[in-house]
Write an enzyme that holds these catalytic residues in place. Structure first.
Site, short mmCIF file in Angstrom:
data_model
loop_
_atom_site.label_atom_id
_atom_site.label_comp_id
_atom_site.label_asym_id
_atom_site.label_seq_id
_atom_site.Cartn_x
_atom_site.Cartn_y
_atom_site.Cartn_z
N SER A 17 51.88 43.98 37.77
CA SER A 17 52.47 43.24 39.32
C SER A 17 51.15 42.89 40.07
CB SER A 17 52.73 44.73 40.05
OG SER A 17 53.10 44.47 41.39
N ASP A 55 39.58 33.96 43.68
CA ASP A 55 40.01 34.82 44.23
C ASP A 55 39.53 35.88 44.00
OD1 ASP A 55 41.62 35.69 46.39
OD2 ASP A 55 43.67 35.39 45.41
N LYS A 56 39.95 37.15 44.94
CA LYS A 56 39.60 38.27 44.86
C LYS A 56 40.71 39.35 44.92
CE LYS A 56 38.69 42.08 47.96
NZ LYS A 56 39.90 42.34 48.89
N HIS A 57 40.78 40.38 44.39
CA HIS A 57 41.90 41.42 44.77
C HIS A 57 41.28 42.91 44.58
CE1 HIS A 57 45.67 43.43 44.79
NE2 HIS A 57 45.18 44.27 43.89
N SER A 58 41.57 43.67 45.69
CA SER A 58 41.15 44.94 45.87
C SER A 58 42.24 45.82 45.56
CB SER A 58 40.53 45.26 47.36
OG SER A 58 40.38 46.59 47.44
N THR A 91 46.00 43.54 54.17
CA THR A 91 45.33 42.40 54.92
C THR A 91 45.98 41.55 55.77
OG1 THR A 91 43.74 41.88 52.78
CG2 THR A 91 44.02 40.06 54.15
N LYS A 112 51.20 37.73 40.37
CA LYS A 112 50.97 37.28 41.73
C LYS A 112 49.62 36.26 41.90
CE LYS A 112 51.78 40.84 44.33
NZ LYS A 112 52.21 41.78 43.49
N LYS A 113 48.68 36.85 41.49
CA LYS A 113 47.38 36.33 41.52
C LYS A 113 47.06 35.14 40.73
CE LYS A 113 44.96 38.59 44.59
NZ LYS A 113 44.48 37.89 45.92
N ARG A 143 60.38 50.24 40.90
CA ARG A 143 59.28 51.25 40.51
C ARG A 143 59.28 52.06 41.65
NH1 ARG A 143 54.30 47.90 40.44
NH2 ARG A 143 53.39 49.88 40.14
#
Length: 291
Positions: A186, A83-86, A123, A190-191, A171
């Site tokens: 955070s 997977d990817k996260h930005s 997204t 999740k990832k 937060r």
């Protein structure tokens, strides 16, 4: 054996910069999910972390505890799960291009995504511009689509990292959003709950990004990468520029159209960033020898 720390004991230890016994932060994360940790305690914890920090080992422990506060996905698929996260930016619709590209290359991409923060859509917001598209899928449908198509982009279900859902809301109202330790836990809780075998991070720097300077972005990238690896997920981070929009047309529906244009062969910065991230992801997945 010393008695386990109470929530107040965890808060005091973070406030004073003291080491905690193994399992203390995991227990605190579990208490966030169950409600045993009250709102006042959650807010005090977030402020203590912002002011004093957790250190590398503490970041890993909190991330793992928040990951384990809910359901963990397990995959039995004929290929690597990546997977990817930005960290987000203006015109950042990379996920819409990258997920199908990785699937076409033989990877499986169970992408749990979020909504926008501030002035840009996330997204899920972009995809909801497609009539009839649904962000919420039950676990069986999510697994079925990932297996059949190679990729799916969905919202996190309530039982994925519930400790993060609780702490994120705290937060937002306590002025502690900026903590790199809390941002890291955070994002990754999740990832990593998605059962990934590899993760590529797109950490953006510039006027259109959350991190305005390269130094800030690099600090976040290192924290994310080291924490993910410490939690057992091979990870690579790229720093990419956000001094101008990534796509030439902005807005949820327009960015879906831009993503489609790149998938059909169109040029531009969106294509370049997507290919750079995709190359690193395929190396992590063992599907390519080098970028």
């Amino acid at each position: 054996m010393p008695a386990p720390l109470s929530p107040a004991g965890v808060i005091a230890a973070v406030r004073d910069g003291r080491a905690m016994p193994d399992g203390a932060l995991a227990a605190f994360a579990a208490g966030l999910a169950t409600g045993e940790v009250g709102d006042a305690q959650a807010g005090a914890f977030a402020m203590a972390v912002l002011l004093r920090g957790l250190g590398p080992a503490g970041r890993v422990a909190l991330t793992e505890g928040m990951r384990d506060s809910g359901r963990l996905l397990r995959w039995d698929l004929p290929g690597p799960v990546i997977d990817k996260h930005s960290t987000g930016g203006i015109g950042d619709c990379v996920s819409l291009v990258l997920a199908p590209l990785l699937a076409a290359a033989g990877a499986f991409v169970p992408m749990i995504s979020g909504r926008g923060l501030g002035h840009s859509g996330g997204t899920l917001d972009k995809l909801e511009a497609i009539p009839g598209w649904q962000a919420e899928l039950d676990p069986a449908a999510f697994a079925r689509i990932v297996r059949a198509e190679g990729a799916a982009i969905v919202a996190a279900s309530p039982d994925i990292a519930p400790a993060d859902r609780r702490l994120y809301a705290i937060r937002d109202v306590t002025g502690t959003v900026e903590s790199i330790d809390l941002i890291t836990a955070s994002i990754l809780s999740k990832k990593l709950a998605a059962g990934l075998g590899g993760l590529v991070l797109d950490v953006k720097a510039g006027s259109g990004a959350f991190m305005k300077t390269r130094a800030e972005a690099e600090a976040l990238a290192r924290a994310l990468m080291e924490t993910a690896v410490g939690a057992g997920c091979p990870t690579v981070a790229l720093l990419t520029g956000m001094e101008e929009p990534l796509a030439p047309a902005l807005g949820n529906a327009l960015e879906v159209a831009e993503a489609m244009a790149v998938l059909e062969g169109g040029p531009g910065p969106l294509r370049e960033v997507t290919l750079a991230l995709g190359a690193e992801a395929l190396v992590l997945a063992g599907l390519a020898a080098s970028p």
